[in-house]
Enzyme design. Structure first.
Site, mmCIF file in Angstrom:
data_model
loop_
_atom_site.group_PDB
_atom_site.id
_atom_site.type_symbol
_atom_site.label_atom_id
_atom_site.label_comp_id
_atom_site.label_asym_id
_atom_site.label_seq_id
_atom_site.Cartn_x
_atom_site.Cartn_y
_atom_site.Cartn_z
ATOM 1 N N HIS A 242 0.672 -1.090 0.118
ATOM 2 C CA HIS A 242 0.084 -0.023 -0.021
ATOM 3 C C HIS A 242 1.036 1.220 -0.077
ATOM 4 O O HIS A 242 0.668 2.234 -0.698
ATOM 5 C CB HIS A 242 -0.940 0.120 1.217
ATOM 6 C CG HIS A 242 -1.709 -1.175 1.711
ATOM 7 N ND1 HIS A 242 -2.663 -1.530 0.927
ATOM 8 C CD2 HIS A 242 -1.451 -2.101 2.367
ATOM 9 C CE1 HIS A 242 -3.352 -2.717 1.329
ATOM 10 N NE2 HIS A 242 -2.581 -3.189 2.285
HETATM 11 C C1 BDR Z 1 -3.075 0.586 5.566
HETATM 12 O O1 BDR Z 1 -3.053 0.214 6.714
HETATM 13 C C2 BDR Z 1 -1.842 -0.411 7.399
HETATM 14 O O2 BDR Z 1 -1.780 -1.645 7.783
HETATM 15 C C3 BDR Z 1 -0.824 -0.235 6.338
HETATM 16 O O3 BDR Z 1 0.397 0.230 6.671
HETATM 17 C C4 BDR Z 1 -1.230 0.892 5.061
HETATM 18 O O4 BDR Z 1 -1.014 2.161 5.543
HETATM 19 C C5 BDR Z 1 -3.639 -0.293 4.452
HETATM 20 O O5 BDR Z 1 -4.880 -0.224 4.727
#
Ligand code: BDR
Ligand code: CA
Length: 312
Positions: A242
């Site tokens: 992400h």
């Molecule tokens: C987001 O949530 C976190 O767990 C990850 O680092 C990312 O920023 C994804 O939904």
């Protein structure tokens, strides 16, 4: 001229990759890192931020601890995804780097007010509490940011929050903060789950990163650990990477297609708290407030990531 960048983050396996990608990229220069509770509790998050800098030899980067809880929501941490230590449980040696005494919210406000208007970009990789409080504290920062690049939200991809299954976890963890940010009028670019779920760390892509230096090897270990959750839980062929999408947007925007839409954040309903509602067809006639990163060249992304990590 490299683009000056503030990073607000909750490391987090994919946060680590984002920070390293930024370190390795001459298109941006990191002015500092602020931390926010999210993937785990704040003290561990701040220690992880120090460790990430130390591993890349960047002990010059100032780290500012931020908020240790969301505004109203109960924090829903994600050790099940990121490991008990929030960073893949790789039996790290003790960290020597120490954070600054200044609070993240003050640092964000001071940085933006003292830089030329339109100079600073902020990448938000966790819940938006620090950023929202900075806006509440000093409203003038909104117009002075060049761009806010936020990883968060989901439109058609479903959610990944264990408290609110339809919502994405960064937004679900502090929907009230997210609402302040989205309604602020700032120049926002958003990397939602719809994008990041097309950006999977498959074993082949991880192998292409391994063997390209010290940080690249650690990144590959982190990606292997991190991917297992989504592979098992969602049946995906790899883990969605992400947070680095925000940095990739800044350094290689041609990898992405975009769409301008109006985005609102649900803050009233308990069953859909933190849902991002996108007006994809202009039904409301509201002026778009967000540039959504809509699709990406994922092979191009992984080749960029591998090449840049090899530089560290
Ligand atoms: C987001 O949530 C976190 O767990 C990850 O680092 C990312 O920023 C994804 O939904
Ligand atoms: Ca994150």
């Amino acid at each position: 001229m490299p683009r000056p960048l503030l990073i607000d983050t909750d490391p987090g396996c994919d946060d680590a990759l984002a920070i390293w990608l930024a370190f390795a990229s001459p298109e941006v220069t990191i002015r500092g890192i602020s931390t926010i509770c999210g993937n785990t509790a704040l003290p561990q998050i701040t220690e992880n931020a120090c460790r990430i800098c130390e591993l890349a030899g960047r002990i010059d980067i100032p780290i500012y601890p931020g908020c240790s809880q969301p505004m109203l929501q109960t924090l829903d941490t994600a050790e099940v995804v990121h490991g008990a230590d929030g960073l893949a449980d790789l039996r790290w040696p003790p960290v020597s780097m120490r954070p600054q005494a200044m609070h993240a919210v003050d640092w964000i406000v001071d940085s933006v007010m003292s830089a030329p208007a339109g100079d600073l970009t902020l990448c938000a990789l966790g819940p938006l509490t620090n950023l929202a409080l900075a806006i509440v504290k000093e409203r003038r920062i909104v117009a002075r940011f060049r761009e806010l690049v936020i990883m968060g939200g989901s439109f058609f991809a479903g959610g990944n929050s264990s408290q609110v299954p339809v919502s994405e976890s960064n937004i679900a963890n502090d929907p009230h903060a997210a609402r302040i940010v989205f309604e602020s009028g700032a120049n926002i670019t958003l990397a939602p789950l719809d994008l990041t779920h097309r950006n999977l760390a498959t074993p082949e892509r991880i192998n292409a990163i391994r063997g390209r230096g010290h940080v690249a090897d650690i990144a590959a270990d982190i990606m292997t650990f991190y991917s297992r959750y989504d592979v098992e839980k969602m049946g995906l062929p790899g883990g969605p990477i992400h947070d680095p999408c925000t940095i990739a947007w800044l350094i290689a925007p041609t990898l992405f297609s975009t769409r301008r839409i109006d985005v609102e954040v649900e803050t009233m309903s308990t069953s859909s708290l933190g849902l991002t509602i996108g007006d994809w067809w202009g039904a409301t006639g509201k002026k778009p407030n967000v540039t959504v990163l809509h699709n990406l060249d994922s092979d191009g992304f992984y080749s960029l990531l591998a090449d840049r990590l090899a530089l560290l």
